[in-house]
Design an enzyme around this catalytic site. Sequence first.
Site, PDB file in Angstrom:
ATOM      1  N   GLU A   1      39.413  53.892   7.946  1.00  0.00           N
ATOM      2  CA  GLU A   1      39.258  52.745   8.830  1.00  0.00           C
ATOM      3  C   GLU A   1      38.873  53.210  10.231  1.00  0.00           C
ATOM      4  O   GLU A   1      39.276  54.284  10.668  1.00  0.00           O
ATOM      5  CB  GLU A   1      40.564  51.952   8.871  1.00  0.00           C
ATOM      6  CG  GLU A   1      40.850  51.323   7.507  1.00  0.00           C
ATOM      7  CD  GLU A   1      42.181  50.583   7.419  1.00  0.00           C
ATOM      8  OE1 GLU A   1      42.268  49.654   6.610  1.00  0.00           O
ATOM      9  OE2 GLU A   1      43.132  50.930   8.142  1.00  0.00           O
TER      10      GLU A   1
ATOM     11  N   CYS B   1      37.713  53.636  18.026  1.00  0.00           N
ATOM     12  CA  CYS B   1      38.810  54.479  17.567  1.00  0.00           C
ATOM     13  C   CYS B   1      38.430  54.953  16.168  1.00  0.00           C
ATOM     14  O   CYS B   1      38.304  54.142  15.257  1.00  0.00           O
ATOM     15  CB  CYS B   1      40.104  53.665  17.565  1.00  0.00           C
ATOM     16  SG  CYS B   1      41.493  54.537  16.845  1.00  0.00           S
TER      17      CYS B   1
ATOM     18  N   CYS C   1      54.377  62.110  10.420  1.00  0.00           N
ATOM     19  CA  CYS C   1      55.111  61.352  11.431  1.00  0.00           C
ATOM     20  C   CYS C   1      55.763  60.130  10.779  1.00  0.00           C
ATOM     21  O   CYS C   1      55.104  59.353  10.099  1.00  0.00           O
ATOM     22  CB  CYS C   1      54.166  60.914  12.551  1.00  0.00           C
ATOM     23  SG  CYS C   1      53.286  62.289  13.310  1.00  0.00           S
TER      24      CYS C   1
ATOM     25  N   CYS D   1      54.405  56.406  11.388  1.00  0.00           N
ATOM     26  CA  CYS D   1      52.969  56.112  11.269  1.00  0.00           C
ATOM     27  C   CYS D   1      52.600  55.740   9.834  1.00  0.00           C
ATOM     28  O   CYS D   1      52.942  56.454   8.892  1.00  0.00           O
ATOM     29  CB  CYS D   1      52.158  57.323  11.722  1.00  0.00           C
ATOM     30  SG  CYS D   1      50.379  57.079  11.591  1.00  0.00           S
TER      31      CYS D   1
ATOM     32  N   CYS E   1      47.410  51.112  16.733  1.00  0.00           N
ATOM     33  CA  CYS E   1      47.836  52.501  16.548  1.00  0.00           C
ATOM     34  C   CYS E   1      48.860  52.603  15.428  1.00  0.00           C
ATOM     35  O   CYS E   1      49.852  51.896  15.424  1.00  0.00           O
ATOM     36  CB  CYS E   1      48.539  53.036  17.794  1.00  0.00           C
ATOM     37  SG  CYS E   1      47.482  53.507  19.100  1.00  0.00           S
TER      38      CYS E   1
HETATM   39  N1  SAH Z   1      46.978  62.459  14.569  1.00  0.00           N
HETATM   40  C1  SAH Z   1      46.579  62.160  15.893  1.00  0.00           C
HETATM   41  C2  SAH Z   1      45.730  60.913  16.036  1.00  0.00           C
HETATM   42  C3  SAH Z   1      46.119  59.692  15.235  1.00  0.00           C
HETATM   43  S1  SAH Z   1      47.504  58.741  15.721  1.00  0.00           S
HETATM   44  C4  SAH Z   1      47.797  62.061  16.795  1.00  0.00           C
HETATM   45  O1  SAH Z   1      48.894  62.144  16.286  1.00  0.00           O
HETATM   46  O2  SAH Z   1      47.642  61.951  17.998  1.00  0.00           O
HETATM   47  C5  SAH Z   1      47.055  57.932  17.211  1.00  0.00           C
HETATM   48  C6  SAH Z   1      48.267  57.569  18.083  1.00  0.00           C
HETATM   49  O3  SAH Z   1      49.008  56.495  17.497  1.00  0.00           O
HETATM   50  C7  SAH Z   1      49.249  58.716  18.243  1.00  0.00           C
HETATM   51  O4  SAH Z   1      49.668  58.808  19.573  1.00  0.00           O
HETATM   52  C8  SAH Z   1      50.394  58.287  17.348  1.00  0.00           C
HETATM   53  O5  SAH Z   1      51.594  58.912  17.693  1.00  0.00           O
HETATM   54  C9  SAH Z   1      50.397  56.808  17.568  1.00  0.00           C
HETATM   55  N2  SAH Z   1      51.104  56.037  16.546  1.00  0.00           N
HETATM   56  C10 SAH Z   1      51.285  56.343  15.257  1.00  0.00           C
HETATM   57  N3  SAH Z   1      51.985  55.378  14.624  1.00  0.00           N
HETATM   58  C11 SAH Z   1      52.243  54.426  15.554  1.00  0.00           C
HETATM   59  C12 SAH Z   1      52.895  53.161  15.519  1.00  0.00           C
HETATM   60  N4  SAH Z   1      53.415  52.688  14.395  1.00  0.00           N
HETATM   61  N5  SAH Z   1      52.964  52.441  16.660  1.00  0.00           N
HETATM   62  C13 SAH Z   1      52.409  52.906  17.803  1.00  0.00           C
HETATM   63  N6  SAH Z   1      51.765  54.094  17.895  1.00  0.00           N
HETATM   64  C14 SAH Z   1      51.686  54.848  16.782  1.00  0.00           C
END
Ligand code: SAH
Length: 346
Positions: A94, A107, A118, A121, A339
Amino acid sequence: MKAKKKDIRALTKEQLRRFFEESGDKAFRGNQVYEWLWSKGAHSFEDMTNISKTTRQMLEDNFVINHIRVDQMQRSSDGTIKNAVRLHDGLIVESVLIPTPTRTTACVSSQVGCSLDCKFCATARLKRMRNLNPDEIYDQVVAIDNESRLYHNRPLSNIVFMGMGEPLMNYNNVLKAIDKITSSEGLGMSPKRITLSTSGVPKMIKKMADDEVRFKLAVSLHSAIDEVRTSIMPFNDTFPLSELKESLEYWYAKTKSRITYEYVVWDGINDRKEDINALLKFCSYVPCKVNLIEYNPIDDGEFQQASNKAIDNYIKALESRGFVVNVRRSRGKDIDAACGQLANKS
Ligand code: SAH
């Protein structure tokens, strides 16, 4: 058996020129085809109207263009657009267009699924299926640039690598894609308008610094206390904060480019005074700014955004120490485009 056709966009311009020369044509034909493939974004050899029919057929016989296809486009009430992008092998990633009054940001994804784990996520639940090729990353940007022109009457202005995947676990391809995006033979975008966001892979952050990249770096920090960070980002066990700190100091010494820390404040996880103090200390290592990101729930209720008061405590503490802090509201939540919500739901 017929030989498998090659992906023509895996060839450099030089290789393409040589291919034409060796087929008895002019090397210059390689430049023309290259322009079609990249700056003109041709999806098929048929599109290449200044190339003779015989040559187009010859290309057809030898190569494929593994172009992405936007399978589904969803538009949010706030103007955000989410593309479900089908790759040549049927897998889906996506990408998201985020409009603000002054910018359009793409993005983009760097992997199908994600190598990391994580806990907060949605993409992490997909596991990593494969890395995206440079052209698959580039195509996502072109698709969003087109949508930006169509729906917002302006070209794309910024790119963030904050979609699916960990860009530093697919570094070579991400770098090749950025080279194309910034090249005058691609989209000619300034690297200053590109931000790579990483969970923090110290060795690769140093490598990027050595490679003298000119785009910006964002780090998903979320906690500056090892114990807390490991509990929500388990790979922190392998790459602890001390190593992250050292790599960021190295990055800044080489690039002089300020780092952005992305940080979500969760209820009962990182909303204590000691969490704030640890962040203040971490922020003192290298010039930086903090983006406090709104949490986008991913259905199981394990994580909850902290109260406004807890977030205010962070803002006050950071500002009183002279650090720049922004609060980032989520966009496109109604279509799961925010995000951490990219999980190929549809
Ligand atoms: N892997 C990379 C890029 C993808 S995530 C990274 O970790 O930076 C992009 C951003 O979204 C990151 O800062 C991540 O921590 C954040 N993110 C992930 N899950 C989220 C959620 N459920 N709510 C808000 N931000 C989130």
